[in-house]
Scaffold this motif. Structure first.
Motif, PDB file in Angstrom:
ATOM      1  N   UNK A   2      22.080  13.100  16.253  1.00  0.00           N
ATOM      2  CA  UNK A   2      21.284  14.326  16.395  1.00  0.00           C
ATOM      3  C   UNK A   2      21.338  15.131  15.100  1.00  0.00           C
ATOM      4  N   UNK A   3      22.525  15.248  14.528  1.00  0.00           N
ATOM      5  CA  UNK A   3      22.682  15.994  13.280  1.00  0.00           C
ATOM      6  C   UNK A   3      21.904  15.334  12.149  1.00  0.00           C
ATOM      7  N   UNK A   4      21.908  14.005  12.117  1.00  0.00           N
ATOM      8  CA  UNK A   4      21.189  13.275  11.066  1.00  0.00           C
ATOM      9  C   UNK A   4      19.686  13.477  11.190  1.00  0.00           C
ATOM     10  N   UNK A   5      19.163  13.441  12.409  1.00  0.00           N
ATOM     11  CA  UNK A   5      17.729  13.667  12.615  1.00  0.00           C
ATOM     12  C   UNK A   5      17.334  15.028  12.054  1.00  0.00           C
ATOM     13  N   UNK A   6      18.103  16.044  12.380  1.00  0.00           N
ATOM     14  CA  UNK A   6      17.787  17.399  11.920  1.00  0.00           C
ATOM     15  C   UNK A   6      17.875  17.497  10.395  1.00  0.00           C
ATOM     16  N   UNK A   7      18.914  16.884   9.820  1.00  0.00           N
ATOM     17  CA  UNK A   7      19.092  16.942   8.363  1.00  0.00           C
ATOM     18  C   UNK A   7      18.002  16.162   7.636  1.00  0.00           C
ATOM     19  N   UNK A   8      17.692  14.963   8.113  1.00  0.00           N
ATOM     20  CA  UNK A   8      16.654  14.157   7.469  1.00  0.00           C
ATOM     21  C   UNK A   8      15.288  14.839   7.562  1.00  0.00           C
ATOM     22  N   UNK A   9      15.005  15.448   8.721  1.00  0.00           N
ATOM     23  CA  UNK A   9      13.712  16.125   8.899  1.00  0.00           C
ATOM     24  C   UNK A   9      13.611  17.345   7.991  1.00  0.00           C
ATOM     25  N   UNK A  10      14.719  18.028   7.802  1.00  0.00           N
ATOM     26  CA  UNK A  10      14.721  19.258   7.003  1.00  0.00           C
ATOM     27  C   UNK A  10      14.770  18.991   5.510  1.00  0.00           C
ATOM     28  N   UNK A  11      15.592  18.025   5.091  1.00  0.00           N
ATOM     29  CA  UNK A  11      15.855  17.834   3.671  1.00  0.00           C
ATOM     30  C   UNK A  11      15.333  16.512   3.119  1.00  0.00           C
ATOM     31  N   UNK A  12      15.012  15.581   4.002  1.00  0.00           N
ATOM     32  CA  UNK A  12      14.641  14.246   3.557  1.00  0.00           C
ATOM     33  C   UNK A  12      15.881  13.368   3.494  1.00  0.00           C
ATOM     34  N   UNK A  13      15.670  12.074   3.664  1.00  0.00           N
ATOM     35  CA  UNK A  13      16.804  11.138   3.699  1.00  0.00           C
ATOM     36  C   UNK A  13      17.613  11.180   2.412  1.00  0.00           C
TER      37      UNK A  13
END
Length: 210
Positions: A28-39
């Motif tokens: 869940x944290x990764x989804x939010x981070x990737x969506x916000x900042x990019x992979x």
């Protein structure tokens, strides 16, 4: 809507198919981070911090950041294919126009309701390693095949006027997927309303006979 509030494939708990609980929290944290900042701009420390865990804890559940992206992408693409297939089969006795509209409506609604997840699933494909990317590309081909089959059936039945079925299929899917990029929960249209709008637009694209 955050990724924690999204429910791809699990009605009772967001990302409930991911276990144990620590692995789910990291995803869940990764989804939010990737969506916000990019992979590429996201670090494992960013992900662990959002999950309230230490960076070392991430590696207990995911060997690499790429493996975590692959898990997200696999679940998302499986769900997207499931939605398209189910919608197409639900009206198997109806017209091709009915099946196409139902498929588009459901597919668009998912991309609106799960727009945070869908942005990562649909737009971070190139960050995957070759083996994982090939696996996801195959799932995308299967989604393409569902829509292409419906359009071909419509053309054969004289319902649609589509000179280029392959190109039109790509255009339809691209239109649907792009909803995840711009959809805003504070906007004036609900996911259901966007789904209905896009179903109508797609029927116009294929020249559906009224």
């Amino acid at each position: 809507m955050s990724a924690a509030e999204e429910t791809p494939g699990a009605e009772d708990m967001p990302w409930g198919e991911v276990t144990p609980e620590a692995a789910r929290r990291l995803l869940v944290a990764a989804v939010e981070a990737f969506a916000e900042r990019g992979y590429h701009a996201t670090t494992t420390r960013d992900i662990a911090g959002r999950a309230g865990m230490s960076p070392a804890a991430l590696y207990i559940h995911y060997k690499t950041k790429e493996e975590l992206l692959h898990r997200i992408s696999r679940i998302g693409h499986d769900r997207a294919l499931e939605i398209l297939t189910a919608a197409a089969a639900a009206d198997a006795d109806g017209t091709a126009a009915d099946r196409l509209a139902d498929s588009v409506r459901s597919f668009v609604r998912w991309h609106a309701e799960r727009h945070t997840t869908a942005r990562v699933v649909q737009y971070e494909l190139d960050a995957l390693g070759p083996e994982h990317r090939a696996e996801i590309v195959e799932l995308r081909r299967r989604s393409d095949a569902v829509v292409r089959r419906i359009i071909n059936e419509g053309v054969a039945a004289g319902e649609f006027d589509v000179p280029d079925v392959a190109g039109t299929t790509v255009a339809v899917l691209s239109l649907c997927i792009d909803v995840s990029r711009w959809f805003n929960t504070q906007g004036r249209r609900t996911p259901d309303e966007v789904g209905a709008l896009y179903a109508d637009l797609v029927l116009r694209m294929v020249g559906a006979q009224k």
